[in-house]
Design a protein around this motif. Sequence first.
Motif, PDB file in Angstrom:
ATOM      1  N   ILE A 151       0.836  -1.210   0.000  1.00 36.60           N
ATOM      2  CA  ILE A 151       0.000   0.000   0.000  1.00 36.60           C
ATOM      3  C   ILE A 151       0.866   1.253   0.000  1.00 36.60           C
ATOM      4  O   ILE A 151       0.593   2.214  -0.730  1.00 36.60           O
ATOM      5  CB  ILE A 151      -0.949  -0.019   1.211  1.00 36.60           C
ATOM      6  CG1 ILE A 151      -1.964  -1.152   1.082  1.00 36.60           C
ATOM      7  CG2 ILE A 151      -1.679   1.324   1.352  1.00 36.60           C
ATOM      8  CD1 ILE A 151      -2.849  -1.326   2.290  1.00 36.60           C
ATOM      9  N   MET A 152       1.923   1.267   0.822  1.00 37.73           N
ATOM     10  CA  MET A 152       2.820   2.426   0.865  1.00 37.73           C
ATOM     11  C   MET A 152       3.496   2.651  -0.485  1.00 37.73           C
ATOM     12  O   MET A 152       3.625   3.786  -0.957  1.00 37.73           O
ATOM     13  CB  MET A 152       3.873   2.248   1.948  1.00 37.73           C
ATOM     14  CG  MET A 152       3.332   1.952   3.324  1.00 37.73           C
ATOM     15  SD  MET A 152       2.039   3.085   3.874  1.00 37.73           S
ATOM     16  CE  MET A 152       1.580   2.301   5.415  1.00 37.73           C
ATOM     17  N   PHE A 153       3.940   1.544  -1.095  1.00 36.02           N
ATOM     18  CA  PHE A 153       4.572   1.671  -2.413  1.00 36.02           C
ATOM     19  C   PHE A 153       3.562   2.164  -3.439  1.00 36.02           C
ATOM     20  O   PHE A 153       3.909   2.965  -4.316  1.00 36.02           O
ATOM     21  CB  PHE A 153       5.144   0.325  -2.858  1.00 36.02           C
ATOM     22  CG  PHE A 153       5.723   0.360  -4.248  1.00 36.02           C
ATOM     23  CD1 PHE A 153       6.962   0.930  -4.483  1.00 36.02           C
ATOM     24  CD2 PHE A 153       5.010  -0.156  -5.321  1.00 36.02           C
ATOM     25  CE1 PHE A 153       7.489   0.976  -5.773  1.00 36.02           C
ATOM     26  CE2 PHE A 153       5.522  -0.113  -6.604  1.00 36.02           C
ATOM     27  CZ  PHE A 153       6.768   0.451  -6.830  1.00 36.02           C
ATOM     28  N   LEU A 154       2.296   1.688  -3.337  1.00 40.22           N
ATOM     29  CA  LEU A 154       1.263   2.132  -4.263  1.00 40.22           C
ATOM     30  C   LEU A 154       1.023   3.635  -4.133  1.00 40.22           C
ATOM     31  O   LEU A 154       0.850   4.340  -5.137  1.00 40.22           O
ATOM     32  CB  LEU A 154      -0.032   1.361  -3.996  1.00 40.22           C
ATOM     33  CG  LEU A 154      -1.188   1.592  -4.977  1.00 40.22           C
ATOM     34  CD1 LEU A 154      -0.813   1.105  -6.363  1.00 40.22           C
ATOM     35  CD2 LEU A 154      -2.453   0.885  -4.491  1.00 40.22           C
ATOM     36  N   ILE A 155       1.020   4.144  -2.888  1.00 45.03           N
ATOM     37  CA  ILE A 155       0.848   5.591  -2.666  1.00 45.03           C
ATOM     38  C   ILE A 155       1.993   6.363  -3.314  1.00 45.03           C
ATOM     39  O   ILE A 155       1.781   7.349  -4.027  1.00 45.03           O
ATOM     40  CB  ILE A 155       0.769   5.886  -1.161  1.00 45.03           C
ATOM     41  CG1 ILE A 155      -0.500   5.284  -0.551  1.00 45.03           C
ATOM     42  CG2 ILE A 155       0.795   7.397  -0.909  1.00 45.03           C
ATOM     43  CD1 ILE A 155      -0.555   5.378   0.960  1.00 45.03           C
ATOM     44  N   PHE A 156       3.224   5.911  -3.060  1.00 51.25           N
ATOM     45  CA  PHE A 156       4.404   6.597  -3.604  1.00 51.25           C
ATOM     46  C   PHE A 156       4.394   6.558  -5.126  1.00 51.25           C
ATOM     47  O   PHE A 156       4.589   7.590  -5.796  1.00 51.25           O
ATOM     48  CB  PHE A 156       5.661   5.940  -3.043  1.00 51.25           C
ATOM     49  CG  PHE A 156       6.934   6.492  -3.592  1.00 51.25           C
ATOM     50  CD1 PHE A 156       7.375   7.763  -3.237  1.00 51.25           C
ATOM     51  CD2 PHE A 156       7.705   5.752  -4.483  1.00 51.25           C
ATOM     52  CE1 PHE A 156       8.553   8.276  -3.750  1.00 51.25           C
ATOM     53  CE2 PHE A 156       8.882   6.265  -4.991  1.00 51.25           C
ATOM     54  CZ  PHE A 156       9.305   7.526  -4.630  1.00 51.25           C
ATOM     55  N   TRP A 157       4.147   5.361  -5.698  1.00 54.22           N
ATOM     56  CA  TRP A 157       4.154   5.216  -7.158  1.00 54.22           C
ATOM     57  C   TRP A 157       3.017   6.004  -7.799  1.00 54.22           C
ATOM     58  O   TRP A 157       3.194   6.636  -8.836  1.00 54.22           O
ATOM     59  CB  TRP A 157       4.030   3.737  -7.512  1.00 54.22           C
ATOM     60  CG  TRP A 157       3.823   3.481  -8.965  1.00 54.22           C
ATOM     61  CD1 TRP A 157       4.752   3.511  -9.967  1.00 54.22           C
ATOM     62  CD2 TRP A 157       2.577   3.159  -9.598  1.00 54.22           C
ATOM     63  NE1 TRP A 157       4.166   3.229 -11.173  1.00 54.22           N
ATOM     64  CE2 TRP A 157       2.832   3.012 -10.985  1.00 54.22           C
ATOM     65  CE3 TRP A 157       1.269   2.972  -9.128  1.00 54.22           C
ATOM     66  CZ2 TRP A 157       1.832   2.690 -11.893  1.00 54.22           C
ATOM     67  CZ3 TRP A 157       0.270   2.656 -10.028  1.00 54.22           C
ATOM     68  CH2 TRP A 157       0.558   2.521 -11.398  1.00 54.22           C
ATOM     69  N   TYR A 158       1.849   6.002  -7.168  1.00 53.00           N
ATOM     70  CA  TYR A 158       0.684   6.693  -7.716  1.00 53.00           C
ATOM     71  C   TYR A 158       0.943   8.192  -7.845  1.00 53.00           C
ATOM     72  O   TYR A 158       0.713   8.788  -8.913  1.00 53.00           O
ATOM     73  CB  TYR A 158      -0.530   6.432  -6.818  1.00 53.00           C
ATOM     74  CG  TYR A 158      -1.727   7.296  -7.123  1.00 53.00           C
ATOM     75  CD1 TYR A 158      -2.523   7.062  -8.239  1.00 53.00           C
ATOM     76  CD2 TYR A 158      -2.075   8.361  -6.284  1.00 53.00           C
ATOM     77  CE1 TYR A 158      -3.632   7.850  -8.508  1.00 53.00           C
ATOM     78  CE2 TYR A 158      -3.178   9.150  -6.550  1.00 53.00           C
ATOM     79  CZ  TYR A 158      -3.942   8.889  -7.662  1.00 53.00           C
ATOM     80  OH  TYR A 158      -5.031   9.678  -7.931  1.00 53.00           O
ATOM     81  N   TYR A 159       1.430   8.809  -6.772  1.00 47.60           N
ATOM     82  CA  TYR A 159       1.625  10.265  -6.818  1.00 47.60           C
ATOM     83  C   TYR A 159       2.806  10.652  -7.698  1.00 47.60           C
ATOM     84  O   TYR A 159       2.779  11.715  -8.336  1.00 47.60           O
ATOM     85  CB  TYR A 159       1.789  10.819  -5.405  1.00 47.60           C
ATOM     86  CG  TYR A 159       0.477  10.967  -4.679  1.00 47.60           C
ATOM     87  CD1 TYR A 159      -0.438  11.939  -5.054  1.00 47.60           C
ATOM     88  CD2 TYR A 159       0.136  10.112  -3.629  1.00 47.60           C
ATOM     89  CE1 TYR A 159      -1.660  12.066  -4.411  1.00 47.60           C
ATOM     90  CE2 TYR A 159      -1.087  10.242  -2.983  1.00 47.60           C
ATOM     91  CZ  TYR A 159      -1.974  11.215  -3.373  1.00 47.60           C
ATOM     92  OH  TYR A 159      -3.186  11.329  -2.737  1.00 47.60           O
TER      93      TYR A 159
END
Length: 393
Positions: A161-169
């Motif tokens: 989830i943390m990686f998804l947040i970082f990659w998304y933004y």
Amino acid sequence: MQDKLEVCIKDWAELADEYKELESRHKEYRETLDKCLTLQKKCVSGVTHQKYRLEDIKMLISEVETRNDVTKEEMGEVGDLNKDLLRRTAQLGQMQVVLPRQSGRYLRGILGNVDFSILDKDKKYQYKEQYEQFKLIVNLIGGIIAIVNYFLNYRVIDLIIMFLIFWYYCTITIRESILIVNGSRIKGWWRAHHFVSCVVGGVLLVWQDGPAYRAFRDQHMMFNVYVAFLQYLQYVYQKGCLYRLRSLGERQDMDITIDGFHSWMWKGLSFLLPFLYLGYLMELYNAYTLYQLMYTHDATWQIPTLSILFLVLGVGNIVTTSMTIPAKLWDSQNNLKYRFTRLDKYFWSHRRRRDSVSQDIDETGSQTSDEQETETVQEMVVEDREEETKKEL
């Protein structure tokens, strides 16, 4: 065997004839492309020159307006000239839609000095739609994973989830930069908001598991779920609002659904304000919780950093959204100034207007040229909006 060889020879002969046609067509294409690129460079240079000269004229006008010996007739001339300058600025903006633009520093720093202008209108609109779908799909996936992992409580899924947040933004900032090059409008705090969110995602990703992380984890998971819900809510309702405004000719085709509350959302979307403010208060509460963790647990550098970042996000969102109200009131007062600047047919030049003022009314009581112009402009506006509505549908 002989028959197959004859078929191959026949096919090759046909292919050779087709290649000659292709070669001739390709040569014509290269020549046309060279001419097009040459014209493109000249147009870009011409637009730049026009803008430079317009700024010089505006400076001279401001000097004239500040003088004390300006007559009423001269002030009328200045007013007419300002309207023509406004019209010319709108015309140059229309020209730039189909001309390449220089990428911003952020885009050049990441991907190099590459031309990201999409000159085909349909492909440009398709790219914008792909951006909208990307935001919706990633937010829905992130929200579902956060809900599931709130109960499962797996560290590996937390990291996903943390990686998804970082990659998304990170991806959002790049895509938005490309959209800005192609005419989309997203500025100020809402652009900076995504860069700050990139940093938040990166810090969360490197935050090691421990008592402090566990104390904040459940709260952050629920926050992620609410953000996904809020993003979905904004997407669905902003999409409909943008469609309606584009049909009326009040928004551009490349305008996108964006975070927060904006003046164009005033009619029909004001009900989103409570949901938005709740999300912003949750960001402030995250900052407060992290601040308390600094004194109740062994604080690593991630805790004060995240506390400051969430505080910046919460305060920035609340202040920017709250400023929309007076900005909307101010915009409504000045809206008429810019209403008819989009097409050249909406204005006469100031010389024709000045000459038309000196004409007398006919003995038959016919309308003055100014009244006729006003009616013509109104008819053009109605026709143009009807055409845009038909195209949109």
